[in-house]
Design an enzyme around this catalytic site. Structure first.
Site, PDB file in Angstrom:
ATOM      1  N   ARG A 133      11.210  -6.450   4.456  1.00  0.00           N
ATOM      2  CA  ARG A 133      10.880  -5.111   5.068  1.00  0.00           C
ATOM      3  C   ARG A 133      11.702  -4.998   6.326  1.00  0.00           C
ATOM      4  NH1 ARG A 133       5.187  -2.327   5.308  1.00  0.00           N
ATOM      5  NH2 ARG A 133       4.788  -3.818   7.092  1.00  0.00           N
ATOM      6  N   LYS A 137       0.782  -1.231   0.007  1.00  0.00           N
ATOM      7  CA  LYS A 137       0.015  -0.074   0.034  1.00  0.00           C
ATOM      8  C   LYS A 137       0.769   1.326  -0.035  1.00  0.00           C
ATOM      9  CE  LYS A 137      -2.360  -0.988   3.864  1.00  0.00           C
ATOM     10  NZ  LYS A 137      -1.659  -2.154   4.283  1.00  0.00           N
ATOM     11  N   ARG A 174      -9.581   1.377   9.916  1.00  0.00           N
ATOM     12  CA  ARG A 174      -9.537   0.029  10.104  1.00  0.00           C
ATOM     13  C   ARG A 174     -10.844  -0.440  10.857  1.00  0.00           C
ATOM     14  NH1 ARG A 174      -3.524   0.634   9.739  1.00  0.00           N
ATOM     15  NH2 ARG A 174      -2.417  -1.418   9.941  1.00  0.00           N
ATOM     16  N   ARG A 180      -1.018  -9.255  13.630  1.00  0.00           N
ATOM     17  CA  ARG A 180      -1.444  -8.051  12.571  1.00  0.00           C
ATOM     18  C   ARG A 180      -2.266  -8.544  11.648  1.00  0.00           C
ATOM     19  NH1 ARG A 180       3.523  -5.218  10.853  1.00  0.00           N
ATOM     20  NH2 ARG A 180       2.129  -3.715   9.901  1.00  0.00           N
ATOM     21  N   ARG A 206      11.262  -2.545  11.386  1.00  0.00           N
ATOM     22  CA  ARG A 206      10.091  -2.202  12.387  1.00  0.00           C
ATOM     23  C   ARG A 206       9.862  -3.287  13.338  1.00  0.00           C
ATOM     24  NH1 ARG A 206       5.251  -0.370   8.589  1.00  0.00           N
ATOM     25  NH2 ARG A 206       4.299  -1.513  10.122  1.00  0.00           N
TER      26      ARG A 206
HETATM   27  P1  AMP Z   1       0.516   0.435   9.296  1.00  0.00           P
HETATM   28  O1  AMP Z   1       1.860   1.102   9.272  1.00  0.00           O
HETATM   29  O2  AMP Z   1      -0.709   0.990   8.611  1.00  0.00           O
HETATM   30  O3  AMP Z   1       0.614  -1.256   9.193  1.00  0.00           O
HETATM   31  O4  AMP Z   1       0.357   0.548  10.777  1.00  0.00           O
HETATM   32  C1  AMP Z   1       1.189   0.221  11.903  1.00  0.00           C
HETATM   33  C2  AMP Z   1       0.405   0.163  13.271  1.00  0.00           C
HETATM   34  O5  AMP Z   1      -0.164   1.747  13.627  1.00  0.00           O
HETATM   35  C3  AMP Z   1      -0.752  -0.609  13.303  1.00  0.00           C
HETATM   36  O6  AMP Z   1      -0.421  -1.952  13.540  1.00  0.00           O
HETATM   37  C4  AMP Z   1      -1.283  -0.068  14.587  1.00  0.00           C
HETATM   38  O7  AMP Z   1      -1.067  -0.400  15.773  1.00  0.00           O
HETATM   39  C5  AMP Z   1      -1.151   1.470  14.170  1.00  0.00           C
HETATM   40  N1  AMP Z   1      -2.378   2.142  13.206  1.00  0.00           N
HETATM   41  C6  AMP Z   1      -2.151   2.397  11.890  1.00  0.00           C
HETATM   42  N2  AMP Z   1      -3.428   2.918  11.498  1.00  0.00           N
HETATM   43  C7  AMP Z   1      -4.214   2.680  12.400  1.00  0.00           C
HETATM   44  C8  AMP Z   1      -5.695   2.535  12.373  1.00  0.00           C
HETATM   45  N3  AMP Z   1      -6.162   3.245  11.291  1.00  0.00           N
HETATM   46  N4  AMP Z   1      -6.450   2.496  13.340  1.00  0.00           N
HETATM   47  C9  AMP Z   1      -5.913   1.870  14.332  1.00  0.00           C
HETATM   48  N5  AMP Z   1      -4.366   1.628  14.765  1.00  0.00           N
HETATM   49  C10 AMP Z   1      -3.657   2.006  13.525  1.00  0.00           C
END
Ligand code: AMP
Length: 190
Positions: free
Chosen positions: A127, A13, A88, A144, A133
């Site tokens: 990654r 994404k 989400r 996740r 990360r």
């Molecule tokens: P991502 O990079 O989008 O995978 O986000 C990394 C982490 O940030 C996720 O595993 C959540 O802990 C938090 N996070 C990011 N976006 C959201 C969202 N829309 N709602 C809740 N937690 C989020």
């Protein structure tokens, strides 16, 4: 045009959103990036979300909705916005619609990037090696992924009912995926 790039973690994404943002003059609003930036900057918000993120859990709707509101209000990209990693939950989806409506806009399309679990695990190993990360370590990543299955099971039908979902095969090369996303966006009536 306002779009959501929807898909599992490590589906590509971020890569696709950055290219769309550059080529179509769209704002790229990624809540994960915003939260990671808050952590690197050592803000109180960053400290508050650190443990939750490291466990691969979702942070509260309130936090991500206010991040989106704040960042969208600062954006004046002529091509609209790409929401990446947001929404989400259904309350986040409802809040997004409300925020866009207040701007006299609406959500046009949800691009659903579909990638097999095996391929995701391969991508996330890469990654993890590149970006380090913590939440990409295998156990947390699988947690996740499970969370994704749960919220996708709610959000995809929510947007399918609105006729907004376009599914794109995310298993191909980044260039091919990009071409498919552009074709999906260009097919949306103005
Ligand atoms: P991502 O990079 O989008 O995978 O986000 C990394 C982490 O940030 C996720 O595993 C959540 O802990 C938090 N996070 C990011 N976006 C959201 C969202 N829309 N709602 C809740 N937690 C989020």
């Amino acid at each position: 045009m306002n779009i959501i790039l929807f898909g599992p973690p490590a589906a590509g994404k971020g890569t696709q959103a950055r290219r769309l943002s550059a080529e179509r003059n769209m704002a790229h609003l990624a809540t994960g990036d915003m939260l990671r930036a808050a952590r690197s900057a050592g803000t109180p918000l960053g400290a508050k979300v650190a443990d939750i993120m490291d466990r691969g859990e979702l942070v509260s709707d309130e936090i991500v909705i206010s991040l989106i509101e704040e960042n969208l209000s600062q954006s004046d990209a002529a091509g609209g916005a790409i929401f990446d990693g947001f929404p989400r939950t259904v309350p986040q989806a409802e809040a997004l619609e409300a925020v866009l409506n207040r701007r006299g806009e609406s959500l046009d399309v949800v691009v659903h990037l579909k990638v097999d679990e095996d391929q995701l695990v391969g991508r996330v190993e890469k990654r993890l090696a590149e970006e380090g990360r913590t939440d990409d370590e295998l156990d947390t990543f699988l947690h996740r992924l499970k969370g994704y299955g749960e919220y996708a099971g709610l959000l995809l039908p929510y947007y399918e009912n609105q006729g907004k979902v376009r599914t794109v095969d995310g298993m191909r090369s980044p260039d091919e995926v990009f071409t498919a996303i552009c074709a999906a966006l260009d097919a949306v009536p103005a």
